[in-house]
Design a protein around this motif. Structure first.
Motif, mmCIF file in Angstrom:
data_model
loop_
_atom_site.group_PDB
_atom_site.id
_atom_site.type_symbol
_atom_site.label_atom_id
_atom_site.label_comp_id
_atom_site.label_asym_id
_atom_site.label_seq_id
_atom_site.Cartn_x
_atom_site.Cartn_y
_atom_site.Cartn_z
ATOM 1 N N ILE A 313 0.837 -1.202 0.000
ATOM 2 C CA ILE A 313 0.000 0.000 0.000
ATOM 3 C C ILE A 313 0.871 1.251 0.000
ATOM 4 O O ILE A 313 0.397 2.358 0.243
ATOM 5 C CB ILE A 313 -0.971 -0.031 1.198
ATOM 6 C CG1 ILE A 313 -2.206 0.817 0.908
ATOM 7 C CG2 ILE A 313 -0.284 0.353 2.498
ATOM 8 C CD1 ILE A 313 -3.355 0.568 1.851
ATOM 9 N N ASN A 314 2.148 1.046 -0.327
ATOM 10 C CA ASN A 314 3.097 2.159 -0.418
ATOM 11 C C ASN A 314 3.884 2.118 -1.735
ATOM 12 O O ASN A 314 5.050 2.507 -1.781
ATOM 13 C CB ASN A 314 4.061 2.122 0.771
ATOM 14 C CG ASN A 314 3.453 2.697 2.028
ATOM 15 O OD1 ASN A 314 3.453 3.906 2.243
ATOM 16 N ND2 ASN A 314 2.912 1.833 2.878
ATOM 17 N N PHE A 372 1.204 3.878 -9.427
ATOM 18 C CA PHE A 372 0.530 3.701 -8.138
ATOM 19 C C PHE A 372 0.123 5.049 -7.568
ATOM 20 O O PHE A 372 -1.036 5.247 -7.162
ATOM 21 C CB PHE A 372 1.457 2.960 -7.172
ATOM 22 C CG PHE A 372 0.913 2.782 -5.783
ATOM 23 C CD1 PHE A 372 0.134 1.681 -5.457
ATOM 24 C CD2 PHE A 372 1.176 3.714 -4.782
ATOM 25 C CE1 PHE A 372 -0.372 1.522 -4.180
ATOM 26 C CE2 PHE A 372 0.684 3.555 -3.498
ATOM 27 C CZ PHE A 372 -0.101 2.447 -3.195
ATOM 28 N N TYR A 373 1.044 5.987 -7.523
ATOM 29 C CA TYR A 373 0.744 7.283 -6.902
ATOM 30 C C TYR A 373 -0.116 8.154 -7.811
ATOM 31 O O TYR A 373 -0.951 8.931 -7.317
ATOM 32 C CB TYR A 373 2.034 7.974 -6.489
ATOM 33 C CG TYR A 373 2.644 7.297 -5.278
ATOM 34 C CD1 TYR A 373 2.029 7.390 -4.038
ATOM 35 C CD2 TYR A 373 3.794 6.523 -5.376
ATOM 36 C CE1 TYR A 373 2.544 6.749 -2.929
ATOM 37 C CE2 TYR A 373 4.314 5.872 -4.267
ATOM 38 C CZ TYR A 373 3.689 5.985 -3.053
ATOM 39 O OH TYR A 373 4.191 5.337 -1.955
ATOM 40 N N GLU A 375 -2.443 6.911 -9.753
ATOM 41 C CA GLU A 375 -3.769 6.324 -9.603
ATOM 42 C C GLU A 375 -4.388 6.696 -8.261
ATOM 43 O O GLU A 375 -5.610 6.883 -8.161
ATOM 44 C CB GLU A 375 -3.687 4.801 -9.747
ATOM 45 C CG GLU A 375 -5.055 4.131 -9.756
ATOM 46 C CD GLU A 375 -4.966 2.621 -9.886
ATOM 47 O OE1 GLU A 375 -6.034 1.998 -10.045
ATOM 48 O OE2 GLU A 375 -3.851 2.062 -9.823
ATOM 49 N N ASN A 376 -3.560 6.816 -7.222
ATOM 50 C CA ASN A 376 -4.089 7.227 -5.920
ATOM 51 C C ASN A 376 -4.851 8.535 -6.016
ATOM 52 O O ASN A 376 -5.951 8.690 -5.469
ATOM 53 C CB ASN A 376 -2.942 7.377 -4.912
ATOM 54 C CG ASN A 376 -2.590 6.061 -4.235
ATOM 55 O OD1 ASN A 376 -3.178 5.018 -4.523
ATOM 56 N ND2 ASN A 376 -1.631 6.109 -3.334
ATOM 57 N N ALA A 380 -8.842 9.085 -5.462
ATOM 58 C CA ALA A 380 -9.323 10.044 -4.460
ATOM 59 C C ALA A 380 -10.317 11.005 -5.080
ATOM 60 O O ALA A 380 -11.327 11.377 -4.457
ATOM 61 C CB ALA A 380 -8.147 10.794 -3.853
ATOM 62 N N ASP A 440 -0.874 11.600 -1.693
ATOM 63 C CA ASP A 440 -0.211 10.377 -2.147
ATOM 64 C C ASP A 440 -0.634 9.137 -1.377
ATOM 65 O O ASP A 440 -0.695 8.041 -1.921
ATOM 66 C CB ASP A 440 1.311 10.530 -2.038
ATOM 67 C CG ASP A 440 1.892 11.394 -3.140
ATOM 68 O OD1 ASP A 440 1.162 11.687 -4.113
ATOM 69 O OD2 ASP A 440 3.074 11.781 -3.039
ATOM 70 N N GLN A 441 -0.919 9.279 -0.096
ATOM 71 C CA GLN A 441 -1.231 8.119 0.736
ATOM 72 C C GLN A 441 -2.732 7.835 0.790
ATOM 73 O O GLN A 441 -3.237 7.308 1.786
ATOM 74 C CB GLN A 441 -0.673 8.336 2.154
ATOM 75 C CG GLN A 441 0.846 8.372 2.224
ATOM 76 C CD GLN A 441 1.485 7.038 1.907
ATOM 77 O OE1 GLN A 441 1.289 6.481 0.834
ATOM 78 N NE2 GLN A 441 2.256 6.519 2.844
ATOM 79 N N TYR A 442 -3.423 8.102 -0.290
ATOM 80 C CA TYR A 442 -4.871 7.879 -0.347
ATOM 81 C C TYR A 442 -5.249 6.470 0.111
ATOM 82 O O TYR A 442 -6.139 6.294 0.952
ATOM 83 C CB TYR A 442 -5.379 8.127 -1.776
ATOM 84 C CG TYR A 442 -6.705 7.461 -2.073
ATOM 85 C CD1 TYR A 442 -7.896 8.025 -1.633
ATOM 86 C CD2 TYR A 442 -6.748 6.251 -2.772
ATOM 87 C CE1 TYR A 442 -9.112 7.408 -1.897
ATOM 88 C CE2 TYR A 442 -7.963 5.626 -3.036
ATOM 89 C CZ TYR A 442 -9.136 6.199 -2.590
ATOM 90 O OH TYR A 442 -10.335 5.585 -2.840
ATOM 91 N N ARG A 443 -4.593 5.455 -0.448
ATOM 92 C CA ARG A 443 -4.964 4.076 -0.096
ATOM 93 C C ARG A 443 -4.720 3.798 1.387
ATOM 94 O O ARG A 443 -5.511 3.117 2.041
ATOM 95 C CB ARG A 443 -4.177 3.086 -0.956
ATOM 96 C CG ARG A 443 -4.713 2.895 -2.373
ATOM 97 C CD ARG A 443 -3.922 1.796 -3.066
ATOM 98 N NE ARG A 443 -4.499 1.410 -4.337
ATOM 99 C CZ ARG A 443 -4.162 1.930 -5.510
ATOM 100 N NH1 ARG A 443 -3.260 2.902 -5.559
ATOM 101 N NH2 ARG A 443 -4.723 1.508 -6.635
ATOM 102 N N LYS A 446 -7.446 5.295 3.421
ATOM 103 C CA LYS A 446 -8.665 4.498 3.331
ATOM 104 C C LYS A 446 -8.603 3.287 4.257
ATOM 105 O O LYS A 446 -9.582 2.977 4.957
ATOM 106 C CB LYS A 446 -8.883 4.036 1.891
ATOM 107 C CG LYS A 446 -9.342 5.128 0.947
ATOM 108 C CD LYS A 446 -10.803 5.492 1.148
ATOM 109 C CE LYS A 446 -11.719 4.420 0.601
ATOM 110 N NZ LYS A 446 -13.151 4.834 0.682
#
Length: 847
Positions: A313-314, A372-373, A375-376, A380, A440-443, A446
């Protein structure tokens, strides 16, 4: 080194004649040319890897020697454990990469897009469970080869990768285990699984100093080892993290992917695809030596608090490896005699298969991280709300601890600049914060905030629910629009708390019980001889020009009853250290409510705690309790193994704590002593299976839902054998969050303002609602599930039954919880119930 680690691996499980010494050629049979100035592990240790269990100081010393002589190795001390062992990471790469390491890491900061030629970062983490020691020993061989081997493959790896080796993720547990094994090693190796060297007693080396499973702490970050690691994880921001473990002796070798249907849905599909790609490299390496292995079974990839899932998740790939464990040096297994050296070699092989896969797929790893970032932010933007609003008006410590946790995970939080109010609540600007999804840390946001109760697969290797605001008992809500929300432009930063300190003595002083560390302050002053009382009824008092309400649970320190001349200096020093507001009271006559000489102000005494431990007692729950009382509240705890209870004088203790465990080994003599002590004024706090034992001894008045009744909840007519695992999953609670209704007039709930309290539940132990009045402290609500998985049949059975009860036993008191209120150190919301059971146990009566 070779492209797929080919010809080295030609020895399977070996006979005892080979178990006593494994030369370097055993691990690297091709015997490449090595740089003569690089020390071998044997030359530094004085023995060959695999022939003895290396101690942590020896492990660190070897890496220090490598860093001293090699241009390819940098060693960094990242922190110190509770037992003052060094935590280190070794960064291994080409000389050019290391000279430019600061720039390489700066280019990765803020999740910047990487050039295709930029080195990928691979983190190899070994032996987070201290008794799974093959990984830590393998780390020396991996580092030696990378630093010393004169091969084109080693050069390619160093040129294209920045390799971070954490040789031991759990130094304290490692040394507890290696000391045991080396102490019990016989000259003639004994393969009998019953031999002492294979069976470390309580506590095991799996855990750290506070008996925590550090591989469950990547998300809550309650332990110092995890906090030290997380700082550096987010400095290096690895593309791949390999997590090396061991399992039972009769296993073979496992590598991820795990069970496909048990992957967290927040993990991108590309992550699973890359993990599967890497698995082909591991398989090819192990095939070369005809070694048994498996994948896509047994283990899952669901809980983000583990070392193999947190990277997922990072923007990275986390990979779990599990090697069958010899525990000692050689042990009989269903696959033959399993030697320590054999296990070490497997970990070496998959270390290099991981490095090779990362090198050959570097471009894919960079692209995955970048996508990944990106798409985050897109995900969001698609949400129907903008973020989460958090508030806690009464306990700044609990709130700031949560905000600090978010910061450690690189999540930005913003304070309010104006008060906010809507139909769902009121949020004062001084104690309210906004967490926007658009970052960036959306996931990660969540997974921390979401309440999920529906799952594709209901079987869980670990917990199914970990909604952290519920664990901290914080008020949160989703914010649909930012139109009326005024937030600061800069993210929240931690700052030291301070409150004014009285400079002259007054009639009395008082402090609120709301603050998370109020129990620490009370314990400290009581231990130093300051006399204090607890208000069991509220009162109002004018302080200056302000009318202040003091709720039940407020601690009052009257000047008249003090016996020590320096009591005021002691009180103010503790208050300064903890930054808890201390209010001077000029008179004993209150504006409203009880006066300060009222019998409703109950005297408080220092606590002297006996925690039952040893064989049969859960080392994890004992550790959770010690972490709360010792590490957080600075309360001394005496731990006594069950087998010593016959010789213990209970009269010196005010409280006995019993966590989950099997207590049938307690003798009748010790049981009678405990009962007499309790009836004469002792106090017991107990949880989970301990409460059943107390009931069996007729000390606790409680009844329980039987296992047969739980089994009868599920219709098994016509069920097939293939559905066996699915049925078992329905019958268990694999860690979920339940809601309770609390009696907030009870002394055991002092410090709680709301009428409900989330608790963590991970067993089907169900305590029935008591028939007598005034015993119930907390009761599960009618529909109790808040987050995680529980079958509807289980939820309905738990609903309306008891979570916490308390009652008199003679002059003593007993407090019983069906749950672990200090679970894994991050259940800040329920832990104060334990403190209340210690300090206020004699302030209530169920009669």
């Amino acid at each position: 080194m070779f492209k797929y680690i080919k010809a080295w691996f030609i020895i399977s499980i070996v006979s005892l004649s080979y178990a006593q010494a494994e030369p370097l050629a055993y691990y690297f049979p091709e015997e490449p040319a090595y740089r003569s100035n690089i020390p071998t592990p044997e030359s530094t240790l004085g023995f060959e890897v695999g022939s003895r269990h290396v101690r942590h100081d020896q492990l660190v010393n070897y890496f220090q020697q490598l860093a001293r002589v090699s241009d390819n190795v940098l060693l960094k001390e990242i922190g110190t454990t509770n037992e003052h062992r060094k935590q280190v990471i070794a960064t291994i790469s080409s000389k050019t990469n290391l000279e430019n390491l600061d720039q390489i890491l700066a280019d990765r900061a803020n999740n910047k897009k990487q050039d295709s030629d930029a080195p990928a970062v691979v983190w190899l983490g070994y032996s987070i469970h201290g008794n799974e020691i093959s990984g830590a020993n393998a780390s020396m061989l991996v580092a030696y080869y990378l630093a010393a081997a004169k091969t084109s493959q080693a050069t390619e790896l160093l040129d294209n990768l920045v390799i971070v080796i954490e040789p031991s993720l759990n130094p304290d547990g490692m040394d507890r285990f290696t000391t045991w094994v080396n102490t019990n090693r016989s000259k003639t190796l004994n393969t009998d699984p019953n031999h002492r060297s294979h069976r470390l007693q309580w506590p095991s080396g799996r855990t750290n100093h506070y008996m925590f499973d550090l591989n469950r702490d990547w998300l809550p970050l309650t332990q110092i080892e995890s906090q030290n690691r997380m700082r550096n994880f987010h400095i290096y921001k690895p593309n791949v993290l390999a997590d090396f473990h061991e399992m039972g002796k009769d296993g073979t070798y496992f590598f991820q992917p795990g069970v496909p249907s048990r992957t967290n849905p927040l993990t991108p599909a590309k992550n699973i695809e890359l993990t599967k790609l890497f698995s082909t490299y591991h398989a090819k390496a192990l095939d070369t030596d005809n070694r048994l292995y498996y994948s896509e079974e047994s283990f899952d990839d669901f809980y983000y608090g583990k070392g193999s899932t947190y990277p997922d998740i990072n923007g990275a790939i986390g990979i779990l490896f599990e090697q069958a464990s010899s525990r000692g040096y050689a042990q009989e297994s269903i696959n033959g005699v399993l030697t320590f050296g054999y296990g070490v070699k497997n970990q070496v092989m998959t270390s290099f298969s991981t490095l090779n896969a990362a090198f050959q797929n570097k471009a894919q790893l960079h692209k995955f991280r970048d996508d990944f970032y990106k798409e985050n932010l897109k995900l969001a933007d698609k949400e129907d709300f903008k973020g989460y609003l958090i508030t806690e008006n009464n306990d700044s410590r609990r709130l700031n601890s949560f905000l600090g946790l978010l910061k450690q995970h690189q999540i930005n939080v913003y304070g309010l600049t104006k008060n906010y109010e809507d139909d769902d609540g009121y949020y004062p600007k001084e104690s309210s914060y906004f967490v926007p999804l658009q970052q960036d840390q959306y996931r990660l946001i969540k997974t921390i905030f979401s309440k999920v109760t529906s799952f594709k697969n209901n079987t869980f290797y670990d917990v199914s629910g970990w909604t952290l605001p519920l664990a901290y008992n914080l008020q949160t809500q989703e914010i649909k629009s930012l139109r009326r929300l005024n937030i600061a432009t800069a993210p929240w930063q931690p700052k030291s708390e301070s409150t004014p300190t009285p400079t002259v003595t007054s009639y009395a002083y008082a402090f609120s019980w709301d603050h998370y560390l109020a129990p620490k302050m009370l314990n400290s002053i009581l231990e130093q001889g300051v006399q204090a009382r607890v208000a069991t009824k509220s009162f109002k008092q004018m302080v200056g020009q302000k009318l202040i309400t003091f709720n039940p649970g407020s601690i009052v320190i009257p000047a008249e009853i003090q016996t020590q001349t320096d009591w005021f200096e002691i009180l103010t020093k503790v208050q300064q250290d903890l930054a808890i507001e201390l209010t001077p009271l000029a008179t004993g006559l209150t504006v409203e409510g009880i006066n300060l000489g009222s019998p409703s102000l109950k005297p408080l005494k220092p606590v002297d705690i006996l925690l039952l431990g040893g064989k049969g007692v859960s080392q994890y729950e004992a550790g959770h309790m010690l972490n709360y009382l010792d590490n957080q509240l600075s309360i001394a705890v005496t731990v006594v193994d069950l087998h010593r209870l016959d010789s213990i004088d209970f009269s010196r203790y005010s409280h006995v704590i019993m966590v989950n465990g099997e207590y049938s080994s307690i003798s009748d003599r010790a049981s009678k002593k405990l009962k007499t002590w309790l009836e004469q004024g002792g106090n017991i706090y107990a949880q989970k299976k301990a409460i059943q034992w107390l009931s069996s001894k007729e000390l606790l008045e409680a009844e329980y839902i039987s296992k047969n009744r739980i089994n009868r909840l599920f219709d098994t007519n016509g069920i097939s054998y293939a559905e066996k695992d699915a049925l078992a999953a329905k019958k268990r609670i694999a860690g979920a969050i339940y809601n309770t209704q609390i009696d907030n007039t009870h002394p055991l709930t002092y410090g709680y303002k709301g009428e409900t309290l989330p608790v963590f539940k991970n067993s089907t132990l169900i305590m029935e609602k008591p028939s007598k009045p005034f015993m119930m402290v907390a009761q599960f609500t009618d529909s109790p599930l808040l987050s995680g998985y529980s079958a509807e049949e289980i939820q309905e059975t738990v609903g309306n039954n008891a979570a916490i009860i308390a009652h008199n036993v003679g002059k003593g008191r007993i407090v019983a919880s069906s749950e672990n209120l200090v679970f894994r150190g991050y259940w800040y919301g329920t832990s104060k119930i334990v403190a209340n059971a210690l300090f206020f146990s004699q302030t209530f009566s169920s009669k």
